[in-house]
Each structure stands twice: as structure tokens, then as C-alpha cells.
Design an enzyme around this catalytic site. Sequence first.
Site, PDB file in Angstrom:
ATOM      1  N   TRP A   1     -20.896  13.863  11.918  1.00 58.09           N
ATOM      2  CA  TRP A   1     -19.891  13.706  10.870  1.00 58.09           C
ATOM      3  C   TRP A   1     -20.257  14.523   9.619  1.00 58.09           C
ATOM      4  O   TRP A   1     -21.410  14.541   9.199  1.00 58.09           O
ATOM      5  CB  TRP A   1     -19.752  12.232  10.478  1.00 58.09           C
ATOM      6  CG  TRP A   1     -19.137  11.372  11.538  1.00 58.09           C
ATOM      7  CD1 TRP A   1     -18.901  11.720  12.839  1.00 58.09           C
ATOM      8  CD2 TRP A   1     -18.694  10.022  11.394  1.00 58.09           C
ATOM      9  NE1 TRP A   1     -18.333  10.673  13.505  1.00 58.09           N
ATOM     10  CE2 TRP A   1     -18.191   9.601  12.655  1.00 58.09           C
ATOM     11  CE3 TRP A   1     -18.661   9.111  10.332  1.00 58.09           C
ATOM     12  CZ2 TRP A   1     -17.662   8.340  12.873  1.00 58.09           C
ATOM     13  CZ3 TRP A   1     -18.131   7.838  10.555  1.00 58.09           C
ATOM     14  CH2 TRP A   1     -17.635   7.454  11.808  1.00 58.09           C
TER      15      TRP A   1
ATOM     16  N   GLU B   1      -5.820  -4.009  -0.672  1.00 57.09           N
ATOM     17  CA  GLU B   1      -6.176  -5.168   0.158  1.00 57.09           C
ATOM     18  C   GLU B   1      -7.325  -5.978  -0.430  1.00 57.09           C
ATOM     19  O   GLU B   1      -7.638  -7.060   0.052  1.00 57.09           O
ATOM     20  CB  GLU B   1      -6.580  -4.698   1.563  1.00 57.09           C
ATOM     21  CG  GLU B   1      -5.422  -4.183   2.414  1.00 57.09           C
ATOM     22  CD  GLU B   1      -5.120  -2.708   2.225  1.00 57.09           C
ATOM     23  OE1 GLU B   1      -5.488  -2.145   1.163  1.00 57.09           O
ATOM     24  OE2 GLU B   1      -4.527  -2.104   3.118  1.00 57.09           O
TER      25      GLU B   1
ATOM     26  N   THR C   1       0.871  -1.183   0.000  1.00 50.38           N
ATOM     27  CA  THR C   1       0.000   0.000   0.000  1.00 50.38           C
ATOM     28  C   THR C   1       0.906   1.231   0.000  1.00 50.38           C
ATOM     29  O   THR C   1       2.070   1.151   0.396  1.00 50.38           O
ATOM     30  CB  THR C   1      -0.883   0.031   1.249  1.00 50.38           C
ATOM     31  OG1 THR C   1      -0.025   0.081   2.389  1.00 50.38           O
ATOM     32  CG2 THR C   1      -1.770  -1.182   1.348  1.00 50.38           C
TER      33      THR C   1
ATOM     34  N   LYS D   1     -15.408  15.661  12.210  1.00 51.43           N
ATOM     35  CA  LYS D   1     -16.312  15.398  13.328  1.00 51.43           C
ATOM     36  C   LYS D   1     -16.617  16.712  14.025  1.00 51.43           C
ATOM     37  O   LYS D   1     -15.846  17.208  14.843  1.00 51.43           O
ATOM     38  CB  LYS D   1     -15.693  14.373  14.267  1.00 51.43           C
ATOM     39  CG  LYS D   1     -15.525  13.032  13.564  1.00 51.43           C
ATOM     40  CD  LYS D   1     -15.015  11.922  14.447  1.00 51.43           C
ATOM     41  CE  LYS D   1     -15.024  10.614  13.645  1.00 51.43           C
ATOM     42  NZ  LYS D   1     -14.293   9.531  14.230  1.00 51.43           N
TER      43      LYS D   1
END
Length: 548
Positions: free
Chosen positions: A449, A335, A189, A444
Site C-alpha cells: 500500500w 457517523e 453523509t 495498491k
Amino acid sequence: MLGLMQSQPLMISAVLKHAARHHGAAEIVSKNVEGDIDRYTWADAERRSRRLVRALQALGVEAGDRVGTLAMNGYRHLEIYYAAPGLGAICHTVNPRLHPDDIGYIVNHAGDKVLFAETSFNAVVTAIAPAIAGTVKTVVMMTSPALMPALDLPAGMRLVCYDDLIAGADEDYVWPEFDENTASALCYTSGTTGRPKGVLYSHRSTILHAYGVSVADALALRAVDRVLPVVPMFHVNAWGIPYAAAMTGTSLIMPGRHLDGPSMHKLLNDERVTMTAGVPTVWMGLLQHLRATPGAKLDTVQRIMTGGSACPPLLIEAFGREYGVRMEHGWGMTEISPVGTYNRPKPAHAGLDEAGLEHLTLKQGRVLPGIDMKIVNDAGEELPWDGVAFGDLKVRGSWVASAYYGDAPGSALDADGWFATGDVATIDPNGMMEITDRSKDVIKSGGEWISSITLENIAVSHPDIAEAAVIAARHAKWDERPLLIVVPVKGAMVTPESVLAIYEGKIAKWWLPDRVLVVDELPHTATGKLQKNTLRARYQNLLLEQPS
Ligand code: ADP
């Protein structure tokens, strides 16, 4: 009672053999470093891959060894994709755009025995050579003898020419069958958070993923297609296209390092490409070139797959309306091999009006068969699929990683076997997932959110804004508030007021960014994504330091 069907292990070499035997004449076209075109077929690719196996064996590569690559999309890279796993070794693609320190770290961590590199990365090879001398014994330059560079490598590290290797190798290799769970490829990654981590694919996961992406409501590659993967083979397996194309007998057009608008336009038309895939930045470059070139058209392209980061609405609209090309949105990550979802409609979408359709195309899509997903809140409880509630996105399936390279199997999963993607998303009643943020990017504000991607998408719908980033800035009262950073289109002047005006009626009032900064450019990662951690480091205290 067991079924009475033939049992054949899912081998990567099997799709190459299939392509050579049943689609032997399908083309593989590669634009090389010098800008010329190399042209051959799937039958040639299979034959040369067999030679490459023999060459790798002569270099001492054995089953389980890692074979590193530093290369763009081209036929030699494709041969390594098949030859390394074909002998039970592992094709380890390394992102050449990373910092040399990271490349050195990745090659050492993987323990690559041989490193293949294109000549455009001579400087990278020279820079990392001393650091990797403990593991890499041979560097193979992916070029012809005439173009071989003279590199200064540490004592004991051999420099070899790819075409010489192939020319001297036998063609007698017979692709073997072995355990389908054997590791086949390794990809790290980007390490936007911490050190890069390796994802270790298997023959089985790779083949199942290739079937998964080939379904008609996903990449839908066909033998009559000519597909151009812009998405690099050095990162996330070029979205599985090198394998899926062999499986479906599709012709492959490889752009090498020529990804700018004019080069892409020419290659797409000259090579009669029907489908292409890549990140939004590339499509933005292509769109700008097309718009700036009177009469420019895309002659044969029917579909563009976009993924890797959220696709600005403007792109989908512009390619559809102005050039008659359908943009399709996919989502995934290293992944997940990498494709997890793809956006194609369901019967329930039949009656949608234009606005509804437009909103639908922005979603990242529904899962491919073989993958399951869910969204959960902070307590790990599953959230409803109402298209409104957003939470952490988790996935599981046969081509999802269970652990990172070197870690214990299963260590990347929660107690129930789910993998946390690090993305925040909604899922609607039709199972259409929409990414609202990466979990570390969500804002936040007072316990609620706010989606940074939603705010960015609206910002770039402003005609004078070329690129936008929204980050969470610390706030004395609300903990965090959105800070919008924009790059104007060349030559345009924008004011914070004119930018904020575009949000009118589009979001809840409390989502409105507290501040707008106008800058000349934004930082990007090696894979072309916005580098929000750099922006956070620079600006996250701005609202505390300059409250008004
Ligand atoms: P990294 O950048 O960490 O190497 P990947 O290249 O594997 O990771 O990218 C995976 C991430 O990219 C996803 O978790 C998601 O945040 C983002 N991503 C991928 N596709 C999309 C998409 N279509 N829309 C929005 N974000 C996306």
C-alpha cells in the site's frame, strides 16, 4: 447493587438552560446574509428557542417529526438546533451546497414536515419544491418580514416568515424531560460514494459528545473564550460546537456565508475570537489573505482547530511561525458525531526536537475519552501500534452510529460491534493515529500500500504548488501506481521534473509517482474535499493508454 445518585436524562435542552441561567450574558454574534452583525446572548437564545417550540407546534410539528434546515451558521439556525429536539422532534440539517437532486432526495428520504431556509438559498428551495411537496407542508424563510422573498411554491405548501412566527409565539414552554435515547438530529453523509445516508443522533449521544470535545486536550472551550465555528452547522453538527459552547458558557461568533480570507480576518479581529475551527481550505484562504496584506495580524486568536481532511504541513508551520497561532488537528466523521480524535501531546513527547514535533502535529491525534479505536488488516486481524503498520480504522463508542437512518439498529457494525470508518491509518505507541488514506483512495502497488495523503502533503510543500491530488492509476505490471495531479500557484510555472525532485529523500523510491499532470483546477465535493472519484474516472487508465 445500584448506585444512589440522582438520575437525570441527558437532554439537549439542559445545556441551553444551563447557558441561559449561568452564562446568560455570553454573546452570540451572527453575521447575516446582508453582511451586518446581529448580536444577542445565550439568555436570548433560550427564550427565543422556547418561542420557536410553540411556533413549531402551531405548524403541526410533533415528537418524532423531522424539521429540515438549509442554512449557514447563524442565531436562527441555533434556535432550530435547540427547539426541534426540545419538543422531541428532530433537527435535520441539509447541506445546501449539494446538487438540488440530492437535496430533494435527502428531504424526501428524511420525510421532513417543515423546511427552514435562508434567503441565500431561495433558488434551491424553488428548484426542489415540486419534488418535496409530498412531505414538506411549510417552508419557513429564516429572515425578517422586510426581506421576505415571494417564492413560487406548489399548491398546498405554505411560505412563512421566521421572525413573524417567533413574534407571534408564546414564551410559556417548559423544557420537558424524556428518554435520553430519543432521536435529536439527523445529518446525511455527503454521498461521495453512492446515495447520501442519514446518521440519526440522540440526546444522549449529543451530550456525551459535547462533554467529550470539551476536555482540555480537545476543544477545551472556556467561558472566557469566543469561538468561531467556520465548520458549518449544516454538516456534522459544526463539530459539536453549538452544544459544547452552551455547556461551557462560551460566546459564539457565527460567520454566516462570509468565509473568504478578508471577511474571516475582519470578523476574527473585530469580535476578539480566541478559538476557531474549520477545514484546511478555509485556513489556506485566510493565510493567503494575511500574507498578501502587509502588517496583517490575528489579534486575539490563540488556536485554530483543523479537520475534515488532512492538514498540509505548510499551514501548521505558517500559522505557528508567522502569526503565533497554534493549529490543532482533529479527526472525525458524520457517523462519529463527528469528533473521534484530537492531537495534543503526551508526557512522552516532551523531549521531541523540531522535526519530531512537526511530524507529531500532522497526526490526527488520540481518541477522546468515550471512543476506542483499532486498525486491522484485510483478514480483520488487529495490527500493531508501531506507527508504521497501516490498516482499516475501526471505532466504537457512545457517539458512534450503529446504523443508518431507516436501517435496523446495529446494521452498520461488524460482529464485534466496531464501525469501519473507511479510513486507513497507523497508530503509534503513544496512541496517536495518523490517517494515511481513505480505503478507496489507497494505492495498491504490487500488493503493497502507498499512502496518497503522504504524497499529497509532500507535493504541496513545493513553493509553486497550490493543491495536489494523488490517485491510483491502473498499471500493467503493478496493478496500481500513483498518479500526481497538481495545480500551480497563480502565475507560477512547474515542470514534472521539479515536482518529483521534492520527493528526494522523503519517501521510499517505489512510492514515487509514475506521472505528474499539471492542471488549472481540481474538482471538489460540496464540503470542499477533493473529488477523487471524478479524477479516477478521468485519469485512472492514463498509464495503460500512454505507458510512457
Ligand atoms: P463525507 O465527506 O463522506 O460526508 P465526513 O464529512 O463525515 O464524510 O468526513 C469524514 C471523513 O473525512 C473521514 O472519514 C476522513 O476520511 C476525512 N477526515 C476527517 N478529518 C480528517 C483529518 N483531520 N485528516 C484527514 N482526513 C480527515
